[in-house]
Design an enzyme around this catalytic site. Structure first.
Site, short mmCIF file in Angstrom:
data_model
loop_
_atom_site.label_atom_id
_atom_site.label_comp_id
_atom_site.label_asym_id
_atom_site.label_seq_id
_atom_site.Cartn_x
_atom_site.Cartn_y
_atom_site.Cartn_z
N LYS A 57 0.68 -1.09 0.06
CA LYS A 57 -0.10 0.04 -0.02
C LYS A 57 0.82 1.21 0.08
CE LYS A 57 -0.76 -2.08 3.32
NZ LYS A 57 -0.46 -3.23 4.23
N LYS B 30 -4.14 3.67 2.39
CA LYS B 30 -5.20 3.02 1.96
C LYS B 30 -6.15 3.82 1.37
CE LYS B 30 -4.46 -1.12 4.77
NZ LYS B 30 -4.37 -1.55 6.05
N1 HSE Z 1 -1.17 -3.30 9.79
C1 HSE Z 1 -2.38 -3.33 9.10
C2 HSE Z 1 -3.48 -3.32 10.09
C3 HSE Z 1 -2.74 -4.40 8.11
O1 HSE Z 1 -3.27 -3.42 11.39
O2 HSE Z 1 -4.65 -3.30 9.63
C4 HSE Z 1 -1.70 -3.98 6.99
O3 HSE Z 1 -2.05 -2.72 6.26
#
Ligand code: HSE
EC number: 1.1.1.3
Length: 445
Positions: free
Chosen positions: A120, A220
Site C-alpha cells: 500500500k 489505503k
Molecule cells: N497493519 C495493518 C492493520 C495491516 O493493522 O490493519 C496491513 O495494512
C-alpha cells in the site's frame, strides 16, 4: 485520446495450456502463504487460468534461513535476474517498504511482466509512475491486497462500480487501531494498556507508529480515493491523525452520547455551491453513531462503507490483515494477471481521467465533539458560546459535569468547516476560564 489511457495495443496471449511463470519477491508471512496456496490449489488455478502456473523463483534477502516446504533451489537473492528471466510472466511483490520494491516493480513492468503487489505504501506514493510503466508495456498492475487484504474493495471500485458515481467512501481500514479502540470501549482500558494487549496478541507491531498514527490507513485512503474518484490522490494529499491521543475519558464520553470512536478513512467528493467538484481524503478518529453499521465492526475487523449515486449504500466487511486473508487477495490478482497472460488483454487500468482538484482539509465540513476543562463560574458558558456565535457555528448540544473547582464541558456543534473550527479552538484556548481543550473529535456526518 479521450483521457490518459495509453495508446498501447495489447498482444495476443500465450495460448490455452501455456504455463505462466511466476516470480515471488518476498517470503514473509504473506509470501509463505501465497507459495503454499499456489501449490495446494494448483489444479484449481490451472482450470481458472487456462494453463498451469509455475513458481520460477523466490527472491529473499537470506537464502540460508529455514523455510519448511520451500525447495532451496527456488531461492535467490538476485531479484533482478529472477524478474528478467524469459520464463517469468508475472511478478508478485510482497516485500514491503518503498524504495527497493519500487525499483523491482518498475523493472518488472518495464520488462513486460505483469505485477501483483500487496504494497500500500508503494502504490499510495508512486501510483502515477507505476501506472505509466504498466500502460507503456501493456501489462497488468494489480494491488487488491494493498487495501483491507481479503475484502475485495479494489476490484469492486475498478470493475463492479465502474458504471456508477462514487460520492463517499468511509471505512475502518486498519485492524490494529480498531482492536485498540474496541478494547478501550469494551473494557474501559487506557490507550497504553490496550496497545500493550494488541502487541501481546500480535496485532500491533513492535513499532506500532504506522498503524496508531494513521499512516497505514492514509495510504489505503489515497488508493481508495484515486480509484473511486478517477483522480490521483497520493499519501501526501491525505490529512492524517492517529489514535494515540484518544483517552479512556474520550471513549466514555462518546459512549454516553451514543457513539463509538473509530479511526475512519474518509474519501469524499465535495460539491461547491456553483457545482464545482473536488475531492478530499482524510484519516482521523471519528465518532460514529452506535446504530451505524461501522460502529459494530469490532476486534481487528475492517469494513468499508461506499455511497454511490445509483447503487446507494454498500458495506464490505471482513479480515483486513494477516497472512491468509492477504494471500487470498494476492492470489485473486495472480489468477487475473495469469489469465490475461494466457488469453491476452488487460484488466481495467488505473484511470485518473477526472483530474478533480484536491480540496484542502480546511474546506471539509463536519460536526465536532469538543471536550473542555473550564472554570465553574457565572458567565463562562456565555463566553464560550459567544466564541462559537462569532464564527457563525451553531451548537447542537452542551453538557456540563461538575468537577469541584472546575467543570468538564462537552459541546457538540452543527456542521462547520475545519478551518473555522481551528480558529474557534484557538480562541477558546485563549479564554482565561478555559483551562484546557482536552479533545476535538469529529462526528461522521
Ligand atoms: N497493519 C495493518 C492493520 C495491516 O493493522 O490493519 C496491513 O495494512
Amino acid at each position: 485520446m479521450a483521457n490518459n489511457q495509453a495508446a498501447t495495443t495489447y498482444g495476443h496471449g500465450k495460448g490455452i495450456g501455456a504455463t505462466v511463470g511466476i516470480a515471488l519477491l518476498g517470503m514473509g508471512t504473506v509470501g509463505a502463504e501465497v507459495f503454499r496456496l499456489i501449490n495446494e490449489n494448483a489444479n484449481d488455478f490451472e482450470q481458472r487460468i487456462g494453463g498451469p502456473v509455475a513458481v520460477r523463483g523466490i527472491a529473499v534477502s537470506d537464502t540460508s534461513k529455514e523455510r519448511p516446504g520451500v525447495p532451496a533451489e527456488l531461492l535467490t537473492t538476485d531479484a533482478h535476474a529472477l524478474i528478467n528471466r524469459d520464463d517469468v510472466d508475472v511478478v508478485v511483490e510482497v516485500i514491503g517498504g518503498i524504495d527497493y520494491p519500487r525499483e523491482l516493480v518498475l523493472a518488472a513492468l518495464r520488462a513486460g511482466k505483469s505485477v501483483v503487489t500487496a504494497n500500500k505504501a508503494l502504490v499510495a506514493a508512486h501510483a502515477d509512475e507505476l501506472a505509466a510503466a504498466a500502460n507503456a508495456a501493456g501489462v497488468d498492475l494489480f494491488f487488491e491486497a494493498a487495501v483491507a487484504a481479503a475484502i475485495p474493495v479494489v476490484g469492486m471500485l475498478r470493475r463492479s462500480l465502474a458504471g456508477d458515481k462514487i460520492q463517499r467512501i468511509s471505512g475502518i481500514v486498519n485492524g490494529t487501531t480498531n482492536f485498540i479502540l474496541d478494547a478501550m470501549e469494551t473494557t474501559g482500558a487506557s490507550y497504553e494498556d490496550a496497545l500493550a494487549e494488541a502487541t501481546r496478541l500480535g496485532y500491533a507491531e513492535a513499532d506500532p507508529t504506522a498503524d496508531v498514527e494513521g499512516h497505514d490507513a492514509a495510504s489505503k485512503a489515497a488508493i481508495l480515493a484515486s480509484l473511486g474518484f478517477y483522480t490521483r490522490v497520493t499519501f501526501d494529499d491525505v490529512h492524517c491523525e492517529g489514535i494515540s491521543k484518544i483517552t479512556a475519558e474520550d471513549i466514555e464520553a462518546a459512549d454516553r452520547a451514543g457513539y463509538s470512536i473509530k479511526l475512519l478513512a474518509i474519501c469524499e467528493r465535495l460539491t461547491a455551491a456553483d457545482g464545482t467538484e473536488s475531492v478530499n481524503a482524510r484519516v482521523h478518529p471519528t465518532l460514529v453513531p452506535k446504530d451505524h453499521p461501522l460502529a459494530s465492526v469490532n476486534k481487528s475487523y475492517n469494513a468499508i462503507f461506499v455511497e454511490a449515486e445509483a447503487a446507494g449504500s454498500l458495506m464490505f466487511y471482513g479480515n483486513g490483515a494477516g497472512g491468509n486473508p492477504t494471500a487470498s487477495a494476492v492470489l485473486g490478482d495472480l489468477v487475473g494477471a495469469s489469465r490475461n497472460k494466457v488469453h491476452g488483454g488487460r484488466a481495467p487500468e488505473d484511470n485518473t481521467y477526472a483530474h478533480l482538484p484536491i480540496a484542502s482539509f480546511g474546506e471539509v465540513e463536519t460536526r465536532y465533539h469538543i471536550d473542555m476543562e473550564v472554570a465553574d463560574r457565572t458567565g463562562v458558558l456565555a463566553a464560550i458560546s459567544n466564541v462559537f456565535a462569532e464564527f457563525g457555528v451553531s451548537l447542537r448540544t452542551v453538557r456540563q459535569e461538575d468537577r469541584g473547582e472546575t467543570a468538564r464541558l462537552i459541546v457538540v456543534t452543527h456542521a462547520a468547516r475545519e478551518s473555522v473550527l481551528a480558529d474557534i479552538v484557538e480562541h477558546l484556548s485563549g479564554l482565561d476560564d478555559v483551562h484546557a481543550v482536552n479533545s476535538v473529535i469529529r462526528l461522521d456526518n
